[in-house]
Design an enzyme around this catalytic site. Structure first.
Site: not given
Length: 706
Positions: A140, A120
């Site tokens: 995640e 990210e």
């Protein structure tokens, strides 16, 4: 990066006194280097360090700012230990905001890994340059969460919703080359990464600011997108984090990016404190611990390059592929030339089919096959550092084989058995060099199943054990270490679970209700479906082997034996616990009649069980057997058992494993269902120290050293 380039360090240091981020400016390029070993996790000092470094990179003469990782990779993501606590600012979105607002273009230089928050962070940069072979992912969901720093918004803007959903909802890793073809890495270099980034800057000078959050989402086929979403939901059985990930990716095409980023962060913060997330984080640390033995120094491991496998059946072929996939050489030994050729061709066909599906390139397949040979006789294994026997599960056959090998191979050669149940101490009792014998219990299909039990026999040397652990890691397996016992860890617990399932049926439940109940808990298959799939004759052979030692006073369920006597071995015969028509499993009238007759003959007083009672009885049967294993010293830790059962037996990961599940139950209620288990099993039931084990795990906060 050279020493001369590292001339300015950040003020903030981590808890060990290290400077986790350094800033260097040379030749119009600013380099921000993350140095937080082992995986450059984005801990608070790293986040603060990047923000502080950016403040020192405002000179108009700068061409670009490069963020790069020292050591093994770019960044393994956020520090998982922080997820259960209050996050200190700056958080990852704050760091990305600083990058996007920075006046000079920022380039992420990726090698090794860029995972989760690390990827990210890279997506928040203006450009991304990857080193060949680097791995990137947003995993995640595997920890019960979703990407929480813009992953659900920036990735779809770069590659479209369809591809983004595939990556986000699976957590799978892709190479930098694959990321380049998908569109979220701009360039891939071979050789020195920083040199490759400098070439990229020079080739594209002057670089402009280019924020992915401001780009339009590429248009996907609506029908393909809907079909993909349906499959993802079906596969994940309504998991909340998956549903939220889908919702947010779908929202990436709206015109309110800032509001959606806030929504994503709020959802992330809610999910990271959920029961699922705590359970999955517990497993995350438990899996790291399970492959270690504290008293064993891994420097004692020797290198394995050439593996001999004796037995070219289904299991032997699977082990061969697992070893070949790790880049090692394999020689497969069979009893005759016809069997040898058949085994080789089966492996060859398997790889060719995977090539047709695009999973392997032709050159990869050819390399695997070049590393494989198949022959007859033991002469070919004398050059192997490790020999794995994968012959029929029979003590005398395995004993004779190991004795033959012990007599002809060099003393340094490790001899491993793939036995699922048998006593390795007894198997090796006549060998001259018993210290080189170890158990490597693969699970079928061995090239795909993650779990590998490493079994330590009485005389297994530390060097052999250390080498076996390193070998398992090389194969990419999840290792769990056990001492010798019937069924070791996994199969012994599963045997108790299966026995309880059969007793439930004998006492009044329907096998199909039992399967449904445990699947509703989260298992992929029920115990009777699993028996049909693996073949009822396999467990039958084991029961017959142990029949002479069985206590005549114990409750013994004859239903499975009766099915085998009738030739109903499961899917392969079209009849088992289920009846199979065109591969569809249907309730069996034969089984229904058999159950009713057996109950009548034994005078069984039928009981009614609801779904919750079925689930609890099956789960507590696992927990009790696990406690016995720990008490007997078969397993090192409670968490090792949770790792084994989640990785090898279909226990839902988001429940943490049987012992973790027990630690979340009310102690009084847990004692009650344990008593019900004891009453049902009756004579010979052995009560394990469940409360002690569960209490210890709870005191440790679910940590993996329990």
């Amino acid at each position: 990066m050279s020493k001369t380039m590292k001339d300015s360090l950040l003020k903030e240091v981590d808890s060990k006194g290290r400077n986790p981020v350094s800033l260097t400016i040379a030749n119009g390029i600013a380099v921000i280097a993350i140095n937080n070993p082992p995986v450059n996790a984005g801990s608070h000092p790293v986040r603060a360090g990047i923000v502080e470094s950016l403040k020192g990179c405002t000179s108009a003469s700068l061409k670009a700012v490069v963020i790069i990782g020292e050591g093994r990779g770019f960044s393994g993501g956020s520090d998982v230990k922080e997820f259960g606590t209050k996050l200190l600012p700056p958080e990852v979105p704050d760091v990305i905001r600083a990058i996007e607002q920075h006046p000079i273009p920022v380039i992420a230089a990726i090698h090794g890994i860029a995972l989760g928050g690390g990827l990210e962070l890279a997506l928040g940069c203006d450009y991304r340059v990857g080193k060949s072979g680097a791995l990137v992912a947003l995993p995640e969901v595997l920890l019960g969460m979703i990407p929480g720093a813009g992953g659900t918004q920036r990735l779809p803007r770069l590659i479209g919703k369809l591809k983004a959903l595939d990556l986000i909802c699976s957590g799978k890793r892709v190479t930098s080359e694959m990321a380049l073809s998908m569109g979220f890495i701009d360039s891939v270099c071979i050789g020195d990464l920083l040199s490759g980034v400098i070439h990229f800057i020079e080739d594209n000078h002057p670089l402009d600011k280019r924020l992915s959050i401001e780009q339009s989402v590429p248009v996907d086929s609506e029908s393909e997108l809907n079909a993909a979403i349906f499959k993802i939901k079906q596969r994940n059985k309504g998991r909340e984090n998956i549903s939220e990930a889908i919702r947010l990716v779908q929202a990436s095409s709206n015109d309110h990016a800032e509001a959606t980023l806030i929504d994503e962060r709020q959802t992330f913060n809610k999910l990271r404190l959920s029961e699922d997330a705590f359970a999955l984080r517990y497993l995350f640390f438990a899996e790291k611990t399970a492959s270690r033995i504290e008293a064993i120094n891994d420097t004692k491991a020797t290198k394995i390059t050439y593996v001999g496998i004796v037995g070219g059946g289904t299991m032997g072929q699977g082990i061969a592929k697992a070893v070949l996939n790790a880049g090692l050489k394999v020689v497969l030994i069979e009893r005759d030339s016809e069997s040898s050729e058949r085994a080789f061709q089966a492996i060859k066909t398997s790889y060719e089919n995977l090539e047709k599906k695009g999973i392997y390139r032709p050159d990869q397949v050819q390399n695997y096959l070049d590393n494989l040979s198949s022959t007859v006789g033991f002469e070919a294994v004398t050059e192997c550092e490790l020999i794995i026997e994968a012959v029929f599960e029979d003590m005398q056959i395995k004993k004779a084989l190991l004795e033959d090998l012990d007599a002809i191979v060099p003393r340094a050669t490790i001899l491993a058995t793939n036995t699922s149940y048998l006593d390795i101490n007894q198997m090796s009792e006549n060998l001259k060099h018993r210290e080189r014998v170890v158990g490597l219990h693969f699970f079928s299909p061995a090239d795909r199943m993650k779990l590998l039990e490493v079994i330590r026999a009485e005389q297994t040397s530390e060097s052999v054990l250390a080498t076996s652990l390193a070998f398992s890691k090389r194969l990419g397996k999840q290792t769990v270490v056990a001492n010798v016992a019937e069924g070791f860890i996994g199969n012994r617990i599963y045997a108790a679970y299966r026995r309880r399932a059969e007793l439930l049926v004998l006492d009044g439940a329907c096998p199909y209700e039992v399967d449904k109940a445990i699947k509703n808990f989260g298992f992929a298959m029920g115990p009777f479906e699993v028996s049909d799939l693996s073949g009822l004759d396999i467990a039958w052979a084991m029961r017959k082997r142990k029949a002479s030692d069985r206590d005549p006073n114990e409750r013994y369920v004859t239903l499975a034996d009766s099915l085998c006597v009738a030739g109903h071995f499961g899917r392969k015969t079209g009849q088992g616990w289920y009846s199979y028509q065109d591969k569809t499993a249907l309730p069996s009238e034969f089984v229904k009649t058999l159950i009713n007759e057996t109950r009548t003959n034994q005078g069984i007083e039928i009981q009614n069980y609801d779904e919750s009672e079925i689930q609890q009885q099956l789960l507590v049967s696992m927990v009790n057997e696990a406690a016995c294993l720990i008490h007997e010293g078969v397993a090192q830790r409670a968490s090792d058992i949770d790792v084994a059962i989640t990785n090898g037996y279909g226990f839902p990961r988001h429940k943490g494993g049987p012992i973790y599940w027990a630690s979340q139950q009310d102690p009084i209620h847990l004692t009650k269902i344990l008593q019900q288990l004891s009453n049902s099993v009756g004579h010979g039931f052995k009560t394990g120290p469940v409360s002690e084990i569960v209490s210890f795990l709870t005191q440790k906060g679910g940590q993996s050293n329990a």
